[in-house]
Write a protein that holds these residues in place. Structure first.
Motif, PDB file in Angstrom:
ATOM      1  N   MET B 171     -90.388  30.987   1.599  1.00 44.27           N
ATOM      2  CA  MET B 171     -89.731  31.649   2.735  1.00 44.27           C
ATOM      3  C   MET B 171     -90.434  31.325   4.047  1.00 44.27           C
ATOM      4  O   MET B 171     -89.785  31.099   5.068  1.00 44.27           O
ATOM      5  CB  MET B 171     -89.707  33.171   2.519  1.00 44.27           C
ATOM      6  CG  MET B 171     -88.687  33.603   1.483  1.00 44.27           C
ATOM      7  SD  MET B 171     -88.876  35.346   1.084  1.00 44.27           S
ATOM      8  CE  MET B 171     -87.402  36.002   1.820  1.00 44.27           C
ATOM      9  N   GLU B 176     -87.135  31.100   6.199  1.00 40.45           N
ATOM     10  CA  GLU B 176     -86.220  32.073   5.596  1.00 40.45           C
ATOM     11  C   GLU B 176     -86.770  33.511   5.583  1.00 40.45           C
ATOM     12  O   GLU B 176     -86.052  34.446   5.254  1.00 40.45           O
ATOM     13  CB  GLU B 176     -86.050  31.657   4.137  1.00 40.45           C
ATOM     14  CG  GLU B 176     -84.681  31.680   3.590  1.00 40.45           C
ATOM     15  CD  GLU B 176     -84.756  31.339   2.110  1.00 40.45           C
ATOM     16  OE1 GLU B 176     -84.879  32.277   1.311  1.00 40.45           O
ATOM     17  OE2 GLU B 176     -84.730  30.135   1.776  1.00 40.45           O
ATOM     18  N   ASP B 178     -87.325  35.297   7.968  1.00 38.76           N
ATOM     19  CA  ASP B 178     -86.475  36.034   8.902  1.00 38.76           C
ATOM     20  C   ASP B 178     -85.091  36.042   8.251  1.00 38.76           C
ATOM     21  O   ASP B 178     -84.257  35.175   8.490  1.00 38.76           O
ATOM     22  CB  ASP B 178     -86.476  35.298  10.239  1.00 38.76           C
ATOM     23  CG  ASP B 178     -85.903  36.156  11.349  1.00 38.76           C
ATOM     24  OD1 ASP B 178     -85.492  37.299  11.059  1.00 38.76           O
ATOM     25  OD2 ASP B 178     -85.853  35.677  12.489  1.00 38.76           O
ATOM     26  N   ALA B 179     -84.864  37.055   7.371  1.00 39.02           N
ATOM     27  CA  ALA B 179     -83.883  36.918   6.295  1.00 39.02           C
ATOM     28  C   ALA B 179     -82.419  37.069   6.696  1.00 39.02           C
ATOM     29  O   ALA B 179     -81.531  36.586   5.986  1.00 39.02           O
ATOM     30  CB  ALA B 179     -84.205  37.933   5.194  1.00 39.02           C
ATOM     31  N   THR B 182     -79.975  34.071   6.465  1.00 35.14           N
ATOM     32  CA  THR B 182     -79.836  33.563   5.093  1.00 35.14           C
ATOM     33  C   THR B 182     -78.932  34.485   4.276  1.00 35.14           C
ATOM     34  O   THR B 182     -78.072  34.025   3.527  1.00 35.14           O
ATOM     35  CB  THR B 182     -81.219  33.495   4.402  1.00 35.14           C
ATOM     36  OG1 THR B 182     -82.116  32.823   5.270  1.00 35.14           O
ATOM     37  CG2 THR B 182     -81.140  32.752   3.088  1.00 35.14           C
TER      38      THR B 182
END
Lengths: 469, 207
Positions: B171, B176, B178-179, B182
């Motif tokens: 991640m 990623e 900083d979800a 996604t």
């Protein structure tokens, strides 16, 4: 034959995708918010130009910052007023249901959601609060999240998370008279330690758990996080279904039958495979009190504060810190330690059954003159039920102050605080340094009945001496 | 307290900085940021209040007050760091003080995921290695170059092989962590899940 735990079943049901990084994308069935951990999430949403995806899956109430004496608006505390206004605006703008003060349904988020029937078996439930594990008492998979994850739930109704392992905690026999769910969970945390639950969900099971009421089960699951497990749960049974039935948001009519059928299919399979199993004899648990600065540092009421050498080496460092902070000596009895403040309330033990038990102890007796004692009902519903039963009067007659619902001195974000190095007997969940609002304040965690006993005697006491008379 | 703060953004693969050691097991989030500082609607001013009560008690002798630590950015801790509440205010306060990565014996679950969510990698090392670093750092400055891809921390005198969950590492390397974006990529799957969950069918009158 399937060998899945309830945790496996609920997790798999809510899995949306495998994320590229390797964690799972999990759908959150019910999202609960409050004023402390949500404002920055709404702010971030705005910054990213995103909307709340399913406003009907988020429910709000206000609990942490509410004053428990004078609740007229604007609050005396400007910052508290600013926080409640921000929540009001965010809910209004995003069409989120908000149970505000005076609605009849406001209260501590983990007291309110179950009593409204929002909390149901088989759901995933998330909230920006570590005691979200409480809702696991209904066979939901419920866990605390941080503000960035609150943002993600608002924006997508999902979060990125790694699947947890499952440890079954099997409680044999039953609790003896004068021993409550709080004692059991403090005992479990002491046995396993405060970090044993990291990476695990705890499944509480066994005859002692089956016997517990839903409110007692909530007390157990509530404190899973104090053992390091961000999620704790109990398989649903008739107790669970009876509790939910007829609650405001419970399924009704033909929906009820469908719900029941599905809920009954959820429990862990008989030959479930657990990553670990821990067994204990619940009949051996005594009224339990913490003596230190972590919820794992507890002993039975008739025991002495452990000597350094009696503790495993890994616990000695924090024990030394605890002796110094608490001002207690190794080998000293916990019984008879003088108490300054008695607090009954919190998401752990602020429900109607908690108040009933404590009221029974305090009835026709007086709070010691040396003690300041107060009751903070967990919700407006708890408060009104207590008034209906005359419980508020029992407390007031004995010298307890009767307050308005909120989190209050569990974490002292309002004006209910310890001062100096006062010692509290508290039905809450954390005895961390400074937790109850004074940097040198000291907290002894215990059951509400034990807090009532301490209030009468002005010192740590064995509640069995009151109830067995 | 550093003067300028910028949030981490995008891919994170390299963290270089001086170490600051904080000794103690089970250091909870109430200690990292006492509850009274949670009375805010943004995180901006939290950096100055990190460990407020512990610092006051130690009257200037707390590691976060020592002059030699004022530029440190890699925090070295012991076991079960960040236990207690889910308040993201705790890692936010550390980050706003200047912490960019944490190395410890172990971390509490929610604290760990909060750190990921705001871009602070947390690494684990065996107890002996952590104590070794803390002991060394007690007398001397220790500058570490952390290479996330190879889970390696290099200093002038020694190298440490850091442990980090594979999923967390990926991640950070991909950004990623900083979800939100996604997660949003699977919007269709989310809708499908919403429409198929059994309990949403029998909670039609829900609220």
């Amino acid at each position: 034959m399937s060998q899945d735990t309830l945790f496996d079943k609920v997790w798999d049901l809510h899995k949306v995708s495998n994320l590229p990084g390797g964690s799972d994308q999990i759908f959150i069935g019910l999202h609960l918010i409050h004023e402390v951990t949500s404002p920055q999430a709404f702010g971030a949403l705005k910054d990213k130009n995103l909307k709340v995806k399913f406003p009907n899956r988020t429910v709000a109430t206000v609990d942490h910052i509410v004053p428990t004496d004078n609740q007229s608006r604007p609050f005396k505390d400007n910052l508290a007023e600013q926080m409640i206004e921000t929540l009001e605006n965010n809910c209004l703008q995003n069409k989120i249901k908000f149970f505000n003060i005076g609605s009849g349904n406001q209260g501590i988020v983990h007291v309110v959601a179950p009593e409204l029937g929002l909390t149901q078996p088989g759901m995933t439930i998330a909230c920006g609060d570590s005691h979200t594990s409480t809702h696991g008492a209904f066979g939901a998979i419920a866990f605390g999240i941080g503000t960035s994850q609150v943002r993600d739930v608002l924006a997508t109704q999902t979060i990125a998370m790694n699947k947890l392992k499952v440890r079954q905690i099997w409680c044999d026999n039953k609790l003896s008279n004068g021993v409550y769910a709080k004692d059991l969970v403090l005992h479990i945390i002491n046995e396993l330690g405060v970090k044993a639950g990291v990476g695990f969900a705890y499944e509480f099971a066994g005859p002692a758990i089956d016997e517990l009421s839903m409110e007692e089960r909530m007390t157990i699951c509530n404190m899973s996080i104090e053992g390091g497990a961000r999620c704790g749960y109990i398989n649903p049974d008739e107790n669970t279904f009876n509790y939910i039935k007829n609650k405001l948001c419970a399924p009704k009519y033909e929906h009820w039958d469908k719900a029941l059928l599905w809920w009954k299919s959820l429990k862990s399979d008989e030959n479930s495979i657990y990553d670990d199993v821990f067994k204990l004899d619940a009949s051996k648990v005594e009224p339990t009190v913490t003596w230190g600065i972590t919820p794992g540092q507890s002993i039975g009421i008739n025991q002495q504060i452990p000597l350094l050498d009696d503790l495993p080496p890994s616990d000695q460092f924090v024990a030394e810190e605890a002796y110094e902070y608490m001002g207690f000596k190794p080998g000293q009895s916990i019984k008879d330690i003088p108490i300054d403040v008695c607090f009954i309330g919190s998401c752990t033990n602020g429900r109607i059954s908690d108040l009933r038990v404590a009221a029974k102890v305090i009835k026709d007796k007086k709070v010691s003159k040396k003690v300041k004692a107060f009751v903070v009902p967990g919700s407006e519903k708890v408060a009104s039920e207590a008034k209906k039963e005359g419980i508020d009067k029992i407390f007031k007659d004995s010298g307890f102050q009767w307050r308005e619902p909120g989190c209050s001195m569990c974490l002292a974000m309002n004006s209910d605080k310890l001062t100096g190095n006062q010692i509290s007997a508290s039905s809450s969940n954390r005895n961390f340094k400074g937790r109850q609002g004074s940097p040198s304040g000291r907290t002894l965690l215990m059951s509400p009945a034990m807090v009532a006993a301490a209030a009468i005697n002005g010192k740590v006491s064995d509640v069995r001496e009151f109830i067995n008379k | 307290m550093k003067s300028e703060f910028t949030s981490p953004i995008g891919k994170i693969s390299q963290i270089n900085g001086e170490c600051i050691s904080l000794i103690g097991n089970d250091i909870d989030t109430d200690r990292i940021i006492p509850a009274r500082f949670l009375k805010c609607i943004n995180f901006e001013s939290l950096g100055e209040s990190v460990f407020e009560d512990d610092r006051k008690t130690l009257k200037g002798r707390h590691p976060f007050d020592l002059e030699e630590n004022k530029n440190a950015s890699i925090l070295i801790v012991n076991s079960n760091f960040g236990c207690g509440s889910s308040r993201e205010h705790a890692p936010q306060a550390l980050m706003r003080w200047g912490i960019k990565a944490i190395i410890g014996e172990s971390f509490a679950d929610i604290f760990y995921s909060n750190c990921i969510a705001i871009g602070i990698p947390c690494f684990t090392l065996p107890k002996e290695s952590v104590q070794h670093i803390q002991k060394y750092n007690n007398n001397k400055r220790l500058f570490l170059n952390i290479d996330l891809k190879n889970s390696l921390a290099k200093s002038k005198d020694a190298n440490f092989h850091l442990e980090i969950k594979d999923s967390s590492k990926k991640m950070f390397l991909s950004g990623e962590w900083d979800a939100t974006s996604t997660l949003l990529e699977n919007e269709n799957l989310i809708e499908k899940k919403y429409n198929n969950l059994p309990y949403l069918k029998f909670n039609t009158h829900f609220l």
